[in-house]
Design a protein around this motif. Structure first.
Motif, mmCIF file in Angstrom:
data_model
loop_
_atom_site.group_PDB
_atom_site.id
_atom_site.type_symbol
_atom_site.label_atom_id
_atom_site.label_comp_id
_atom_site.label_asym_id
_atom_site.label_seq_id
_atom_site.Cartn_x
_atom_site.Cartn_y
_atom_site.Cartn_z
ATOM 1 N N GLU A 1 27.153 31.980 33.017
ATOM 2 C CA GLU A 1 28.787 32.285 32.713
ATOM 3 C C GLU A 1 29.282 31.683 34.292
ATOM 4 O O GLU A 1 28.793 32.065 35.351
ATOM 5 N N HIS A 2 30.451 31.553 34.526
ATOM 6 C CA HIS A 2 31.053 31.334 35.289
ATOM 7 C C HIS A 2 31.622 33.234 35.990
ATOM 8 O O HIS A 2 31.583 34.589 35.269
ATOM 9 N N PHE A 3 31.602 33.444 37.045
ATOM 10 C CA PHE A 3 32.298 34.611 37.625
ATOM 11 C C PHE A 3 33.086 34.976 37.013
ATOM 12 O O PHE A 3 32.980 36.822 36.479
ATOM 13 N N ASP A 4 34.249 35.096 37.290
ATOM 14 C CA ASP A 4 35.380 35.632 35.839
ATOM 15 C C ASP A 4 34.855 36.040 34.493
ATOM 16 O O ASP A 4 34.697 36.911 34.094
ATOM 17 N N ASP A 5 34.538 35.071 34.518
ATOM 18 C CA ASP A 5 33.874 35.476 33.020
ATOM 19 C C ASP A 5 32.393 36.512 32.590
ATOM 20 O O ASP A 5 32.130 37.724 31.944
ATOM 21 N N THR A 6 31.659 36.731 33.605
ATOM 22 C CA THR A 6 30.753 36.915 33.959
ATOM 23 C C THR A 6 31.817 39.202 34.389
ATOM 24 O O THR A 6 31.133 40.533 33.166
ATOM 25 N N VAL A 7 32.795 38.856 34.942
ATOM 26 C CA VAL A 7 33.154 40.430 35.056
ATOM 27 C C VAL A 7 33.985 40.893 33.870
ATOM 28 O O VAL A 7 33.876 42.400 33.856
ATOM 29 N N ALA A 8 34.087 39.944 33.394
ATOM 30 C CA ALA A 8 35.605 39.703 31.784
ATOM 31 C C ALA A 8 34.297 40.488 31.138
ATOM 32 O O ALA A 8 34.738 41.825 30.131
ATOM 33 N N VAL A 9 32.725 39.903 30.806
ATOM 34 C CA VAL A 9 32.013 41.169 29.703
ATOM 35 C C VAL A 9 31.274 42.374 30.159
ATOM 36 O O VAL A 9 31.969 43.136 29.309
ATOM 37 N N PHE A 10 31.340 42.652 31.698
ATOM 38 C CA PHE A 10 31.260 44.060 32.429
ATOM 39 C C PHE A 10 31.814 44.583 32.167
ATOM 40 O O PHE A 10 32.062 46.038 32.153
ATOM 41 N N ARG A 11 32.937 44.563 32.049
ATOM 42 C CA ARG A 11 34.734 44.939 31.536
ATOM 43 C C ARG A 11 34.787 45.350 30.098
ATOM 44 O O ARG A 11 35.938 46.015 29.239
#
Length: 202
Positions: free
Chosen positions: A78-88
């Motif tokens: 995943e891209h960085f921002d999408d990774t963070v969105a998954v974790f959120r």
């Protein structure tokens, strides 16, 4: 643009990514852009506090509750921002302590080191490890930039110093090496020799 892949996989669980409205609107939206540094919230100097949903990790008091014995290296698919969105997204039940951006080695911290991120796929290893995720795809080594390696190595060295973790491949391992692993990351394109050399020099 990411390389052509059969499907967009979840960061650590292997299912197709479907970002729900809860992850893209409301308090969790714009994770990388909207969350800033929070003094006292990060364990690694210079990291950006990008908190995961409390549903995606377990609050603890490590190392008094559990020793910290390992660092587990992940590649996100995943891209960085999408990774963070998954974790959120509270429905995902996955997180790592840190996420590192490919282009510049920027570090986001999503879970405090004292707490237990759900990342290794093994409860014992989750309890006793720090998870570090790296933006990119295992089949494309272009994602593994020198900036990413250097930033990640400095982070890993600092984590190991905090918890007296030996700087070796028994204690700094890939996601694919955790017991019962079904994942292949960080994959054959991850340069372990170079990475460990950087960790030991950090």
């Amino acid at each position: 643009m990411p390389p052509n892949a059969p499907s967009r996989r979840t960061v650590l669980r292997g299912a197709a990514v479907t970002l729900t409205a809860a992850a893209t609107t409301g308090p969790g939206a714009g994770a990388a852009a909207g969350a800033g540094p929070s003094p006292g919230a990060v364990d690694h100097p210079g990291a950006q506090w990008l908190p995961a949903s409390p549903a995606n990790y377990r609050v603890s008091q490590r190392p008094s509750s559990h020793p910290v014995d390992y660092v587990v290296i992940h590649v996100t698919h995943e891209h960085f921002d999408d990774t963070v969105a998954v974790f959120r997204n509270p429905g995902r039940h996955t997180s790592t302590h840190y996420v590192i951006r490919s282009k510049d080695g920027h570090i986001g911290q999503c879970v405090r080191e004292k707490d237990i991120a759900w990342h290794a796929g093994d409860d014992d290893y989750d309890n006793r490890s720090i998870g570090i995720a790296h933006e990119g795809w295992v089949n494309d080594p272009a994602w593994f930039t020198e900036e990413m390696y250097a930033s990640s190595a400095a982070l890993t060295a600092a984590v190991c110093a905090r918890y007296a973790i030996p700087l070796d491949r028994t204690h700094i391992l890939g996601h694919n090496e955790a017991p019962g692993a079904t994942h292949t990351d960080p994959g054959s394109n991850w340069d372990w020799d170079h990475y460990l050399e950087l960790v030991r020099k950090a």
